[in-house]
Structures are given as C-alpha cells and as structure tokens.
Design an enzyme around this catalytic site. Sequence first.
Site, PDB file in Angstrom:
ATOM      1  CG  ASP A  90      -5.373   7.967   4.508  1.00 53.75           C
ATOM      2  OD1 ASP A  90      -6.303   8.597   3.950  1.00 53.75           O
ATOM      3  OD2 ASP A  90      -5.568   6.974   5.241  1.00 53.75           O
ATOM      4  NE  ARG A 138     -10.701  -1.044   4.132  1.00 49.79           N
ATOM      5  CZ  ARG A 138     -11.274  -1.237   5.318  1.00 49.79           C
ATOM      6  NH1 ARG A 138     -12.414  -1.884   5.404  1.00 49.79           N
ATOM      7  NH2 ARG A 138     -10.696  -0.786   6.410  1.00 49.79           N
ATOM      8  CG  ASP A 179      -9.636   7.648   6.767  1.00 51.73           C
ATOM      9  OD1 ASP A 179      -8.580   7.585   6.095  1.00 51.73           O
ATOM     10  OD2 ASP A 179      -9.661   7.875   7.991  1.00 51.73           O
ATOM     11  CE  LYS A 211      -6.212   8.944   8.000  1.00 50.17           C
ATOM     12  NZ  LYS A 211      -6.862   7.822   8.684  1.00 50.17           N
ATOM     13  CG  ASP A 221      -1.880   5.246   4.822  1.00 53.80           C
ATOM     14  OD1 ASP A 221      -1.735   4.219   5.507  1.00 53.80           O
ATOM     15  OD2 ASP A 221      -2.957   5.560   4.282  1.00 53.80           O
ATOM     16  CE  LYS A 236      -3.194   2.597   3.014  1.00 50.60           C
ATOM     17  NZ  LYS A 236      -4.092   2.609   4.201  1.00 50.60           N
TER      18      LYS A 236
END
Length: 469
Positions: A237, A318, A314, A244, A255, A232
């Site tokens: 992020d 995935r 967020d 966030k 991240d 990843k």
Amino acid sequence: MKIELIDTKNFTAKENLTVKLVTPEQLKNAKFKKTLKKSGFSAEQDTVCGMHGKSLLFCGIENYDAQNLKTAAVTIAKAIKTVAYKSLSIEVDAKSIRPIIEGFILGGYEFNTYKSKTKTSKLKKLYLICEDVTPLTKAFEEAVVISEATCFTRDIVNTAPDDMHPETLAKLAKKLAKDNKLECNILNKKALKKERCEAMLAVGRASRHESKLIHLAYKPQNAKKRIALVGKGLTYDSGGLSLKPATSMVTMKMDKAGACAVLGIIKAVSELQLDIEVHAFVGAVENMIGGDAYKPDDVLRSRKGDTIEVRNTDAEGRLVLADVLDYAQEKVKNPDYLFDFATLTGACMVALGQYTTGVMGHSNRLRHDLSKASRKAGELTATLPFNNHLKKQLKSEIADICNISNKPYGGAITAGLFLDNFIKEENKEKWLHFDIAGTAYTESPWDVNVHGATGAGVRFMTQFLQSLK
Ligand code: BES
Ligand code: ZN
Ligand code: ZN
C-alpha cells in the site's frame, strides 16, 4: 526445533538442558537457593539463570497464570538460542501445556529468508515432560497446530512485497489448498471484470501485478456451521496517488495481514479437522502510482451496484473489501458467521493502541462471544461502537457513498461503517469486522511477538471456531 510430549518415566535424553520454573516463594526453599541468590537471581518474572555444571536453567515466574507461563516460555525461547545442548526439557501439566507451547513457538520465531548467514542452533528437540501423556495429547496437538498456523501467517506477511504480490500470493494459496485438501478458485483480471469487481480492479490498476480474488473452501462432511472469512490482501500500500509520506510507507508490506490471517485460520481449521465449513476469500491487490492509477475524484461502481466517490486513494482497503464482501455473500449463502480481517486504519491504532484489535459489528451477542474467545486465546480485542452520526460522515454529494469521512475523527469506525454498507440485510447480525492495523505487525517485541508480523487474528478466530457447537 521439534516438540515432543513424553512421559517422565520414558525420558532419557542426554546432552539435555532441564528448564525449571521458580516463583519467588519457591526460591525460598529451592535446592540451589544459595548459588542462585549469589548470581543475583531472585525469580523475578522473565529472568533466567543458568547453572551449567548441573545442566539446569532456571526461569523466574510470578505465579502460574497462563499469561505468566507464556511470557516465561518466550524468555526461555530467546535465552536458549545459542546454547550447545541437543535438547531442552520442561515439565508441563494440563494448565501449562498450551501457554508453554505458544510461548516457545511464537516467542522463538525467526524470519531468516533474507539473511545470508544464519546460525544453526544445536538444539533439535524440546521435550515436554508429564506424568501421563494420554490426557494431554489433544491439547498438545491443538496448541502446535495453532502456533504453527500463526507462524505460517507471519511468514507470508514478512515476505518482501516484490516476492509476495497478488500473483505469488495466489500461488501460495493454491499450494495450501493442495496440501490441505481444500477447494480453490482464483479469479484473475478477466474473471474479476466479468464479476463487475470494478472497485477492487481500480485499486490494482497501476500495479504491474494482476489483482486476484482467492477463494479457498474447507468442506467436511456433515458440517454443523458455515463460515465466511474475508481478508484484505494489499500486498503493498503505497497510498496510490494520495501517496503516503516516506516514513509511513515503510512496513506497508503488512497491508496483506488480513488475507494472511484468513489463510492461517483455514489452515488451522482444516488441520484440526473441525466440523464446520469454512470459506476464505482474499482480495489480493497492490496499490501503486502511475499513469494508469485510479484517482481522487474518480467514481467507481462497486460489485453491489453502489457508486463510490474516491476522495483518497489511500483508503483503498475498503474498496477492495466492498467487492470481496459482496462476492463472498453471493458464494456463501446463509452463512452462520461472516468475518473480515483488515489492516484498515491508522485511526484504529490511535483509538486502541498497538496491542488491541478493533472489533466492529451490530450483534452484541456475537461481540461478547468473540471477546470471550479472544480472552481465552490470549489476544486483546475491544469493541469500537457504530453510531448513525458517524455514518452520515460518509455521505457523498456526487455518488452513493464516499470512500473517506468528511471529518477527521472516528476513522476506524467510519471505515467499519463503509464496509457495513456492503453487508446484506440478512447478514448484519452475523458479521464482525476486525481492524488489525495496530496488532498485525510490530517493530519492537511484545508478549509472544517478535519483530515483524504477529499473526494477529489466527489464535482468537481459531478459538472462536473451536468453541462452536
Ligand atoms: N493500510 C492503511 C492503514 C494502516 C495504517 C495500516 C498504518 C497499518 C498501519 C490504509 O489503507 C490507510 O492508508 N488508511 C488511511 C485511511 C485514510 C486515508 C482515511 C489511514 O488510516 O490513514
Ligand atoms: Zn491505504
Ligand atoms: Zn491499506
């Protein structure tokens, strides 16, 4: 600081500080026991005492276990930063060589890219002294390669997000490929569109930096195994429109740690010249806000063809991994192993704490072998078990699957199960997912880690790959 392995009989360095490890038991009969005791030194683990008239530095150690040797080396690496000696020497043997090298390199690591003023240490050399270098040379070289690959990973993770974005990360990967003679293919936005990586592209849409899928390959002749690694690479992020909170956003340059780990691993494997074919795939994307941002309520079509209901922007890692895993499985047919590394969930930290990487997958055997490798490498890992009840929490009323769970518990596992949806049937038993959200970055030192990136995953995965027959 350069590290050199040298025979006792050939060692003649001047302006050298000699380091001696002492257990409390050894202190009782030590040559300088009176002076040492006077200065309050009791040989307690990770305490040091300098005797500069004699150019000696003592470091306490409980016993000569690998873990204690390693943290003693970390203590020494920190204590000697300001000394005026030109070199440092310490005795090593077959058992202590690796923990000492790791402790020195990883515990002495500094990231100074953004410091205007840095003190340059006078110390230029670390001599590891032994009776006979021949039987130790291999272990020495391996430990240096693995520790330096870990620092390479740390450097990339630590780089600020405006300097290390998908385009610069792709450039860095290209350079690594050139330096280490790896094959390299980088997919830009146009190529990603052609590959139908719509989930990945949606995440990066509001960024001013183009998303990139990086593929590096190390292909030695007569390779015994074929391995696919996926990382990843969220270079930042922000959470996207499901923004966030301010305090959670700080450190989110990390991240991309899964991507950086995968680059560090292929670097180590190629320098160790392991007899295995290794492919590293990285989804390099920046998750930002803006008029063009993807939204909660969007439905994305993944590369695999499944539709995904976005309920939280967020949970972006995935989405990127869904497409990169699918791409990797098409490019690397019939792999022996498929591993992904991701700072995927805060829930993993809640479950295991910050010191342990979460391991998920279907094969008990593989989890067992991996756990053995991680113990040997000195990284903590633990299994988070899948089950079908948690799988149901990803059901969507609108699309084939939802990008978040409909319940607040088991978030690390439901994220792992989301990825599982994109693993082909024939690869189920060959796949493991590593959630390094807790382990990849730290704001307080622990073990061999200093402030910032840790390089989590590089040591245990290289150890696992070295163990393949
Ligand atoms: N990158 C984060 C996970 C993370 C959190 C890594 C803290 C390191 C430290 C990930 O993209 C994320 O935001 N996950 C969400 C998932 C949630 C929306 C289901 C999380 O963990 O809160
Ligand atoms: Zn996120
Ligand atoms: Zn993320």
